[in-house]
Design a protein around this motif. Structure first.
Motif, short mmCIF file in Angstrom:
data_model
loop_
_atom_site.label_atom_id
_atom_site.label_comp_id
_atom_site.label_asym_id
_atom_site.label_seq_id
_atom_site.Cartn_x
_atom_site.Cartn_y
_atom_site.Cartn_z
N UNK A 126 0.85 -1.19 0.00
CA UNK A 126 0.00 0.00 0.00
C UNK A 126 0.88 1.24 0.00
N UNK A 127 0.52 2.23 -0.81
CA UNK A 127 1.29 3.47 -0.85
C UNK A 127 0.36 4.66 -0.71
N UNK A 128 0.91 5.74 -0.13
CA UNK A 128 0.15 6.98 0.02
C UNK A 128 1.11 8.15 0.00
N UNK A 139 5.48 13.65 2.14
CA UNK A 139 5.85 12.36 2.71
C UNK A 139 5.33 11.23 1.82
N UNK A 140 6.23 10.37 1.38
CA UNK A 140 5.86 9.17 0.64
C UNK A 140 5.90 7.98 1.60
N UNK A 187 9.66 8.38 3.30
CA UNK A 187 10.70 9.35 2.95
C UNK A 187 10.06 10.72 2.85
N UNK A 188 10.89 11.75 3.02
CA UNK A 188 10.39 13.12 3.00
C UNK A 188 11.34 14.02 2.22
N UNK A 189 10.83 15.17 1.78
CA UNK A 189 11.68 16.16 1.13
C UNK A 189 11.97 17.35 2.04
N UNK A 190 11.53 17.24 3.30
CA UNK A 190 11.71 18.31 4.27
C UNK A 190 11.64 17.70 5.66
N UNK A 223 15.30 14.73 4.91
CA UNK A 223 15.53 14.34 3.51
C UNK A 223 16.79 13.47 3.38
N UNK A 224 16.70 12.46 2.55
CA UNK A 224 17.81 11.54 2.37
C UNK A 224 17.79 10.36 3.32
N UNK A 225 16.94 10.42 4.36
CA UNK A 225 16.79 9.32 5.30
C UNK A 225 15.55 8.51 4.96
N UNK A 226 15.47 7.31 5.48
CA UNK A 226 14.29 6.47 5.30
C UNK A 226 13.79 5.99 6.65
N UNK A 227 12.53 6.30 6.91
CA UNK A 227 11.87 5.76 8.11
C UNK A 227 11.54 4.30 7.84
#
Length: 350
Positions: free
Chosen positions: A131-133, A146-147, A167-170, A335-339
């Motif tokens: 699932x994606x949002x 946020x992806x 992931x985020x851009x901010x 940004x650049x990190x992955x939860x």
């Protein structure tokens, strides 16, 4: 093993699908794209009889008005943020206040109230659903686009595994969880279920269920589940923490061991059916909610009236109100990190 897709209704012209995942271990899970909700999780009892171990509804309508978050994915931030505000990078962000002046489970339109995009993973060794949002910058007051990707998988050892990625851009804060309500008997209440939490400490809360910031040892308190204990054994005690939670538990325990490693957090046993639920996670905390606000207005599958203590939640997550408590593990995503976080609900019998 198999994955079956069928329509579960529609909202605002958008179709809501229901996916049924079946494994050779005898476990079956049903997930809908609205809220990413787990509507059914079936497992055998000690006599081999299949039964639902989570609360769910047979139609879409109850999920559209779901104040108890039954079965849903929770985000951007699980649990509470005090006064609906936090500071990050010198900026104060104001979130939706949807629970007594505080922010709860992502706000007015959290991840439980959106339609997720679904993709069965056909090349997986076990049945899996991705699932994606996409949550836009400013949703409910949070910064950053946020992806989010959540993958449900049934494993060969009788477990439902949930993998979370974001992931985020901010720079932002993220704390995702799942709000399944478990009743291993499938009916009645959960007061005789026996619970063991692999946690020597918990987070005391104030009357608004906001953590005080203290980390308190469980030993000698009503919060001690270090050995298997019936859920209802200590609820009648006149304890401040029980009173704050309206006659039950609505608290976070700090799981023993290093966060980030997949480790056992809880073991729940139903002596009546013989079903056992083991919960493993990489997150630092597990939140026990014993359905204290269920008041009989919701009726689940098979006519199961959801009264107080009809089911319980074991929500693996970061600590509530973490952005306002620097001593708690960080929930900041840059940004650049992955939860990443993994939770496993493993079912068996004894």
């Amino acid at each position: 093993m198999s994955i079956i897709c069928e329509s579960f209704g529609a909202i605002d012209g958008q179709t809501v699908d229901r996916f049924t995942l079946s494994s050779d271990s005898g476990i079956e899970a049903q997930i809908i794209t609205y809220g990413g909700a787990l509507v059914s999780l079936r497992a055998p009892d000690r006599h081999g009889q299949q039964g639902d171990v989570v609360v769910g509804f047979d139609t879409l309508t109850p999920y559209l008005n779901n104040p108890a978050y039954i079965g849903s994915l929770i985000g951007r931030f699980a649990n509470r943020i005090a006064n609906g505000a936090f500071s990050l990078g010198g900026t104060t962000y104001h979130l939706a206040r949807n629970h007594g002046g505080h922010h709860l489970h992502g706000g007015l339109t959290g991840f439980d109230k959106v339609i997720w995009r679904a993709r069965p993973i056909s090349d997986a060794a076990e049945p899996a659903l991705e699932l994606t949002y996409f949550s836009r910058d400013g949703d409910e007051g949070y910064p950053g686009n946020l992806n989010v990707t959540v993958t449900y998988m049934l494993t060969g050892d009788g477990a439902l595994r949930i993998d979370y990625l974001a992931t985020t851009d901010r720079a932002t804060v993220v704390n995702l969880t799942h709000h399944a309500y478990f009743n291993l008997s499938g009916s009645g209440n959960i007061l005789r279920h026996e619970l063991q939490l692999f946690a020597d400490h918990f987070l005391p809360v104030d009357a608004s269920l906001i953590p005080t910031g203290e980390i308190r040892a469980v030993h000698g308190t009503v919060m001690d589940f270090t050995t298997p204990t019936p859920i209802g054994a200590r609820i009648p005690h006149d304890d401040e923490q029980i009173r704050h939670a309206l006659g039950g538990y609505d608290h976070t325990w700090i799981i023993d061991g290093a966060a980030g490693a997949l480790r056992r957090a809880a073991r729940l046993v139903d002596p009546a059916s013989g079903r056992v639920l083991d919960v493993l996670t990489t997150h630092p905390g597990i939140h026990l909610y014993t359905g204290n606000s269920l008041d009989g207005t919701l009726v689940a599958r098979n006519g199961h009236v959801l009264t107080k203590h009809a089911a319980l939640c074991l929500e693996t997550q970061h600590f509530p109100d973490s952005p306002n408590h620097p001593q708690f593990p960080s929930t900041i995503l840059k940004p650049g990190e992955t939860y990443r976080h993994i939770t496993v609900f493993r079912l068996s019998v004894e």
